[in-house]
Write a protein that holds these residues in place. Structure first.
Motif, short mmCIF file in Angstrom:
data_model
loop_
_atom_site.label_atom_id
_atom_site.label_comp_id
_atom_site.label_asym_id
_atom_site.label_seq_id
_atom_site.Cartn_x
_atom_site.Cartn_y
_atom_site.Cartn_z
N PHE A 100 0.85 -1.19 0.00
CA PHE A 100 0.00 0.00 0.00
C PHE A 100 0.89 1.24 0.00
O PHE A 100 1.93 1.27 0.66
CB PHE A 100 -0.89 -0.01 1.25
CG PHE A 100 -1.82 1.17 1.37
CD1 PHE A 100 -3.05 1.14 0.75
CD2 PHE A 100 -1.46 2.29 2.10
CE1 PHE A 100 -3.92 2.22 0.86
CE2 PHE A 100 -2.32 3.37 2.22
CZ PHE A 100 -3.55 3.33 1.59
N GLY A 101 0.50 2.26 -0.75
CA GLY A 101 1.28 3.50 -0.77
C GLY A 101 0.97 4.33 -1.99
O GLY A 101 0.17 3.94 -2.85
N GLN A 102 1.59 5.50 -2.07
CA GLN A 102 1.35 6.38 -3.21
C GLN A 102 2.02 5.85 -4.46
O GLN A 102 2.87 4.94 -4.40
CB GLN A 102 1.85 7.80 -2.90
CG GLN A 102 3.36 7.96 -3.01
CD GLN A 102 3.83 9.39 -2.91
OE1 GLN A 102 4.49 9.76 -1.95
NE2 GLN A 102 3.50 10.19 -3.89
N ALA A 266 -2.75 -0.35 -6.87
CA ALA A 266 -2.35 0.85 -7.60
C ALA A 266 -2.15 1.98 -6.60
O ALA A 266 -2.79 2.02 -5.55
CB ALA A 266 -3.42 1.22 -8.62
N GLY A 267 -1.24 2.89 -6.90
CA GLY A 267 -0.90 3.94 -5.95
C GLY A 267 -1.88 5.11 -5.97
O GLY A 267 -2.47 5.43 -7.00
N SER A 268 -2.05 5.72 -4.81
CA SER A 268 -2.86 6.94 -4.75
C SER A 268 -2.14 8.05 -5.51
O SER A 268 -0.91 8.13 -5.51
CB SER A 268 -3.06 7.35 -3.28
OG SER A 268 -1.81 7.53 -2.63
N GLU A 269 -2.91 8.92 -6.17
CA GLU A 269 -2.32 9.91 -7.06
C GLU A 269 -2.92 11.29 -6.84
O GLU A 269 -4.11 11.42 -6.56
CB GLU A 269 -2.54 9.51 -8.53
CG GLU A 269 -1.92 8.19 -8.92
CD GLU A 269 -2.16 7.85 -10.38
OE1 GLU A 269 -2.83 8.66 -11.05
OE2 GLU A 269 -1.69 6.80 -10.83
N LYS A 270 -2.08 12.32 -6.99
CA LYS A 270 -2.53 13.70 -7.09
C LYS A 270 -2.47 14.11 -8.56
O LYS A 270 -1.39 14.09 -9.16
CB LYS A 270 -1.64 14.62 -6.25
CG LYS A 270 -1.86 14.51 -4.75
CD LYS A 270 -1.03 15.53 -4.01
CE LYS A 270 -1.29 15.48 -2.50
NZ LYS A 270 -0.47 16.49 -1.78
N ASN A 286 -10.81 6.45 -10.58
CA ASN A 286 -11.29 5.17 -10.08
C ASN A 286 -10.33 4.57 -9.06
O ASN A 286 -10.76 3.95 -8.07
CB ASN A 286 -11.49 4.19 -11.25
CG ASN A 286 -12.72 4.50 -12.07
OD1 ASN A 286 -13.82 4.62 -11.53
ND2 ASN A 286 -12.55 4.65 -13.37
N ILE A 287 -9.04 4.75 -9.28
CA ILE A 287 -8.05 4.25 -8.32
C ILE A 287 -8.22 4.93 -6.98
O ILE A 287 -8.28 4.28 -5.93
CB ILE A 287 -6.61 4.45 -8.87
CG1 ILE A 287 -6.34 3.51 -10.04
CG2 ILE A 287 -5.57 4.22 -7.77
CD1 ILE A 287 -5.05 3.81 -10.78
N ASN A 288 -8.30 6.26 -6.99
CA ASN A 288 -8.43 7.01 -5.73
C ASN A 288 -9.74 6.70 -5.04
O ASN A 288 -9.80 6.67 -3.81
CB ASN A 288 -8.31 8.51 -6.01
CG ASN A 288 -6.90 8.92 -6.38
OD1 ASN A 288 -5.94 8.25 -6.03
ND2 ASN A 288 -6.77 10.02 -7.12
N ARG A 289 -10.80 6.47 -5.82
CA ARG A 289 -12.09 6.15 -5.21
C ARG A 289 -12.04 4.81 -4.47
O ARG A 289 -12.53 4.69 -3.33
CB ARG A 289 -13.19 6.11 -6.27
CG ARG A 289 -14.58 5.86 -5.68
CD ARG A 289 -15.65 5.71 -6.75
NE ARG A 289 -15.80 6.95 -7.52
CZ ARG A 289 -15.52 7.07 -8.80
NH1 ARG A 289 -15.06 6.01 -9.48
NH2 ARG A 289 -15.69 8.21 -9.43
N SER A 290 -11.45 3.79 -5.09
CA SER A 290 -11.37 2.48 -4.43
C SER A 290 -10.44 2.52 -3.23
O SER A 290 -10.69 1.88 -2.20
CB SER A 290 -10.91 1.42 -5.43
OG SER A 290 -9.62 1.73 -5.93
#
Length: 508
Positions: A100-102, A266-270, A286-290
């Motif tokens: 888990f991570g960015q 998948a990594g969290s993104e800005k 979609n990645i950030n939502r999940s």
């Protein structure tokens, strides 16, 4: 540079596997961060602790293990608790390991090593996933599992594997990429959340497992943006199913259904930092939502007051498939991957906060066996208690103690057909001697008859059940062998036919 590995002593809850085991890994600064002259925001003040400094304050986090920049993949495998997780999977537990991570924090590198999906798809690649120098946690785990499986130790293992990804909230089978519509997440009372019609490949060797990883990585969705040249655009889950068949002390055959799932999130993104547009922007959303839903589930599970209430597992396909590992009956290892760059200190703090909450989650690990076999084991335990109670009653009735009571075998003592009872005259030589009462009478003859008849029937029933279990086990083994031979024969026939085709054309 000397590589240091900091660890903390496991608590009592860690030993019995009741909590989520959490470790953190800090990668070195990458080329982009070095060129930008980023400073390091991480310090390591003590064993199992990491200190993150930002412009205003410093925050310290404590986990089961901390891996500093420069730690090798082998060290992470040896000291992260991965061996313990795999051993529990071999014993019949459902286990999960996820990173888990960015984005760009080293999750995929930790799980599968330095070989990228593009390189795995290239026919002229210089490095391979099978090379020892390119191993990640998954390859080291494969080698460990197959070594234990091949050892056997009176346990017969059946190994299978599947590989899927969750891309834009749609589940795709990486081993059968053409099956789009048939692969759906379902829920059932017996299995919980599971993927329907997922292709499962049978495994016989370490090369078979490596092939599953290679084939899946070739089909996985990746893209390039400002923060990561090989950014994963999906969450991937590779699951190894471990069915172990062994015999109990009573001679019964029991099959345990263990599994271990390797999850590369998948990594969290800005969006501002990644510069995502178009399709990449939709993927990032979609990645950030999940991941937000996953964070909400972790927050609820870590709070004792909210844990008994509603947990939003159904809000995302990712959390549905991780429900058993997070707060369920499974065992979980979480690897929090972070970057030391001061430029990304806010994302580093967010990742470590999630990891801190995950450490508070309590699970109740349960060995997964067939309900019918579980009932048989329960009855066997009850029978053992009844035997102990029977010995106690014998003592109270002043029966003599014998190490091996000689009760008549089934069908060796004549019975009275009209009454259905054992003939007293035929039975007396097999009866244990009974002390006379104070007045010299023997008033326990009827009890003796009942005990002898009951013991004979119980012995006969136990022998029949044991033989039935042995026959079932041999039948399953022979059926699997026949299936394997049939597939090999089919392959040989296909090869033979293809080799004859040119000759037949030439004859005409």
């Amino acid at each position: 540079m000397k590589t240091l590995l900091y660890r903390v002593q496991s608590s009592e809850s860690d030993v019995d596997g009741s909590d989520v085991h959490v470790v953190a890994r800090v990668r070195p600064l990458n080329q982009q961060e070095v060129e930008r002259n980023d400073g390091s925001s991480t310090r390591f003040p003590s064993d199992g602790a990491i200190l993150v400094e930002n412009q205003t304050a410093a925050k310290t986090f404590s986990f089961h293990g901390i891996f500093q920049p420069g730690c090798t993949q082998k060290q992470v495998f040896e000291h992260s608790g991965m061996r313990r997780l795999l051993s529990m999977a071999l014993d019949g537990y459902a286990c999960t390991a996820f990173a888990f991570g960015q984005t760009g924090s080293g999750k995929t590198y930790t799980m599968t090593g330095p070989v990228t999906p593009e390189a795995a798809d290239s026919m002229t690649q210089e490095k391979s996933l099978k090379d020892l120098g390119c191993y990640g946690l998954i390859q080291y785990s494969f080698a460990f599992l197959m070594e234990k499986v091949l050892e056997g130790n009176d346990v017969n293992y059946t190994v299978k594997a599947s590989y899927l990804e969750i891309y834009n909230e749609q589940v795709q089978d990486l081993l059968n990429p053409l099956a789009y519509e048939s692969v759906q997440v379902r829920w059932s009372k017996g299995q919980g959340f599971h993927v329907e019609n997922l292709f499962v490949r049978e495994i016989e060797s370490l090369d078979d497992l490596m092939s599953v990883l290679e084939d899946g990585m070739r089909n996985r969705a990746v893209a390039e943006h400002n923060m990561n040249e090989h950014s994963s655009r999906s969450h991937s889950i590779l699951t190894v199913y471990l069915d172990s068949e062994s015999a109990t002390e009573e001679g019964m055959s029991v099959t345990k259904h263990g599994k271990v799932s390797f999850v590369d999130l998948a990594g969290s993104e800005k969006v501002k930092d990644t510069g995502s547009t178009g399709e990449t922007l939709i993927e990032a959303t979609n990645i950030n939502r999940s991941l937000l839903t996953l964070g909400n589930c972790i927050s609820a599970l870590s709070d004792p007051k909210k844990r008994t209430g509603h947990i939003p597992f159904r809000d995302s396909k990712l959390t549905k498939l991780l429900a058993d590992g997070l707060g369920g009956s499974g065992v979980t290892l979480m690897i929090a991957c972070v970057t030391p760059s001061s430029y990304n200190v806010s994302e580093t703090l967010n990742t470590l906060r999630y990891a801190k909450r995950a450490r508070k989650i309590k699970n109740k690990p349960v060995i997964r066996i067939d309900p019918r076999e579980e009932l048989i084991l329960k009855l066997q335990r009850e029978m053992k208690l009844l035997k102990q109670e029977n010995l106690f009653l014998r003592d109270q009735l002043e029966f003599p103690h014998r190490e091996k009571p000689k009760f008549p075998k089934p069908n060796t003592v004549d019975t009275n057909e009209s009454r259905g009872k054992i003939s007293s005259n035929k039975m007396l030589p097999a009866l244990p001697a009974i002390k006379s009462t104070s007045d010299g009478s023997k008033n326990l003859t009827n009890l003796q008859e009942y005990m002898v008849e009951n013991e004979a029937l119980r012995n006969e029933n136990h022998n029949l059940l044991t033989q039935h279990s042995v026959d079932e086990r041999e039948h399953r083994i022979i059926s699997r062998d026949n299936d394997k031979l049939a597939r090999k024969l089919e392959d040989l026939s296909r090869t033979f036919s293809s080799s004859l085709t040119p000759l037949s054309q030439k004859s005409f």
